[in-house]
Design a protein around this motif. Structure first.
Motif, PDB file in Angstrom:
ATOM      1  N   THR A 123      -2.844   5.110  -7.647  1.00  0.00           N
ATOM      2  CA  THR A 123      -3.033   6.208  -6.504  1.00  0.00           C
ATOM      3  C   THR A 123      -4.377   5.855  -5.955  1.00  0.00           C
ATOM      4  N   THR A 167       7.310  16.552  -1.341  1.00  0.00           N
ATOM      5  CA  THR A 167       7.494  16.035  -0.019  1.00  0.00           C
ATOM      6  C   THR A 167       9.026  15.610   0.446  1.00  0.00           C
ATOM      7  N   ILE A 226       4.408   7.475  -4.646  1.00  0.00           N
ATOM      8  CA  ILE A 226       5.457   8.435  -4.521  1.00  0.00           C
ATOM      9  C   ILE A 226       6.134   8.458  -6.061  1.00  0.00           C
ATOM     10  N   LYS A 264       0.702  -1.262   0.107  1.00  0.00           N
ATOM     11  CA  LYS A 264       0.162  -0.141  -0.021  1.00  0.00           C
ATOM     12  C   LYS A 264       0.754   1.221  -0.050  1.00  0.00           C
ATOM     13  N   ASP A 265       2.066   1.364  -0.072  1.00  0.00           N
ATOM     14  CA  ASP A 265       2.774   2.336   0.064  1.00  0.00           C
ATOM     15  C   ASP A 265       4.406   2.126  -0.812  1.00  0.00           C
ATOM     16  N   ARG A 275      -0.802   4.720  -1.759  1.00  0.00           N
ATOM     17  CA  ARG A 275       0.294   5.790  -1.778  1.00  0.00           C
ATOM     18  C   ARG A 275       1.076   5.445  -2.754  1.00  0.00           C
ATOM     19  N   GLU A 285       2.081  13.048  -5.657  1.00  0.00           N
ATOM     20  CA  GLU A 285       3.312  13.486  -4.322  1.00  0.00           C
ATOM     21  C   GLU A 285       4.595  12.988  -5.244  1.00  0.00           C
TER      22      GLU A 285
END
Length: 384
Positions: free
Chosen positions: A116, A181, A122, A95-96, A120, A146
């Motif tokens: 997305t 970020t 990036i 999930k990331d 999450r 992001e």
């Protein structure tokens, strides 16, 4: 050689499973899951001691099975290089995901936007041009991506130069559909622009450079939360620098010949081997195995800085032997006359570089915690 080929433990440690899997056709990859688990625990504990997040790169194993093990041990997420790798991992429940690569093709960006909705994600960026493409496609989709800005800290690969960092960050900051970020880098075992085996100095320098860049960007008004650094050789040293927030090692899960030559792992920490069969003994000082450049990666060439390794792998049954030549399907091993190897013997070889070697196989054999089983390398060959 029969008397030498009884148990894996006789070669590399008493905690290991049977040496060979008779039903597995050579060449094949053999992975000891107990060693994998120890390697994962060691890195997770080291990251925790340093107070940094661990986001391992899946380039080494390319398998959701191992990615989930890393997350279960506290990794905040994973790192990939390709959108297709991210798709495999997200489909399997991760999930990331950080795609640590400049994504500039609109079709790939649209695939990221679709991801997305499930995780999450990036995205890496290293130029105004790349940021402009991300901004346009994200705007068309009415969404925000992001992003992290990649910095070149000496490898001279992708990454924005220090002199251009402020301008590129300001461009991204002005984009409506991009949210900056963090910053990241990959440098590996480099120091003062050259290959080195002084891993501590290399890691500390890498961390210090990146923390300084992050401070400069914050002073300019950018909300830089993540400072992401580190390879398996240098990551823990970089993590010791105050201000570093994340490390992204990959090879540590299996380790390889490079890692034990760098002295960041012992030979007993090498969890992955390539098993090959002797198919010819044409000369007193040569034997040939059924694994060549399509079985062993050639990206880490022998006799190159900083390690100057001999050959393309470490042969457990005969450490003094040298896997000196690879054609597509033949591996030529030079050894002393009078050896006792015979046609049909199986050899167990730690490759110079496991990441590139593993990507040559569709599956691996896993042993150590359960009966031997064959697992698909799900993201193998996913380079788009």
């Amino acid at each position: 050689m029969t008397e030498q080929m009884q148990t894996y433990g006789q070669l590399v440690g008493n905690d290991s499973p049977p040496l060979d899997i008779p039903e597995a056709e050579t060449p094949y990859v053999l992975v000891d899951e107990r060693r994998v688990d120890r390697n994962l625990d060691t890195m997770a504990e080291a990251a925790k001691r340093c107070g940094v997040s661990l986001r391992p790169h899946i380039k080494t194993h390319k398998m959701p099975y191992f990615a989930q093990k890393q997350v279960d041990r506290g990794a905040v997420g994973i790192t990939v290089a390709k959108v297709s790798e991210a798709e495999v991992m997200v489909r399997s429940g991760i999930k990331d995901v950080f795609i640590a690569y400049p994504i500039v093709v609109p079709s790939k960006i649209r695939r990221i936007i679709a991801l997305t909705e499930q995780a999450r994600v990036i995205v890496g960026v290293d130029s105004q041009e790349g940021a402009a493409i991300l901004e346009q496609v994200a705007g068309e989709a009415e969404t925000t991506l992001e992003v992290r800005l990649e910095v070149d800290t000496g490898l001279r690969r992708s990454g924005v130069r220090a002199s251009d960092l402020a301008a590129v960050a300001s461009f991204i900051g002005a984009c409506t559909h991009l949210r900056l970020t963090g910053i990241y880098t990959f440098r590996g075992a480099m120091l003062n622009g050259e290959a080195t085996d002084d891993l501590k100095a290399a890691g500390l320098e890498e961390g210090q450079i990146m923390v300084k860049h992050a401070e400069t960007l914050r002073e300019a008004g950018h909300d830089i939360r993540d400072v992401s650094v580190g390879s398996s050789p240098t990551g823990i040293y970089a993590a010791a620098v105050e201000g570093v927030t994340e490390i992204r090692p990959g090879t540590y899960i299996f380790n390889d010949r490079m890692q034990f030559h760098f002295r960041v792992a012992a030979q007993r920490d090498c969890a992955a081997l390539i098993v090959a069969t002797v198919v010819s003994c044409p000369h007193p000082d040569l034997i040939v195995i059924d694994g060549g450049s399509k079985a062993f990666a050639t990206d880490v060439q022998p006799n190159t800085a900083p390690l100057y390794m001999k050959g393309f792998g470490h042969i457990l049954e005969s450490p003094e032997a040298i896997l000196e030549r690879l054609s597509e399907e033949h591996g030529v091993i030079r050894l002393k006359e009078g050896h006792t190897f015979q046609i049909g013997d199986r050899l167990h070889i730690i490759p110079n570089h496991i990441c590139s070697s593993l990507n040559l196989y569709n599956s691996l054999w896993l042993v150590g915690t359960q009966p031997p089983r064959q697992l698909e390398i799900s993201a193998r060959g996913h380079s788009w």
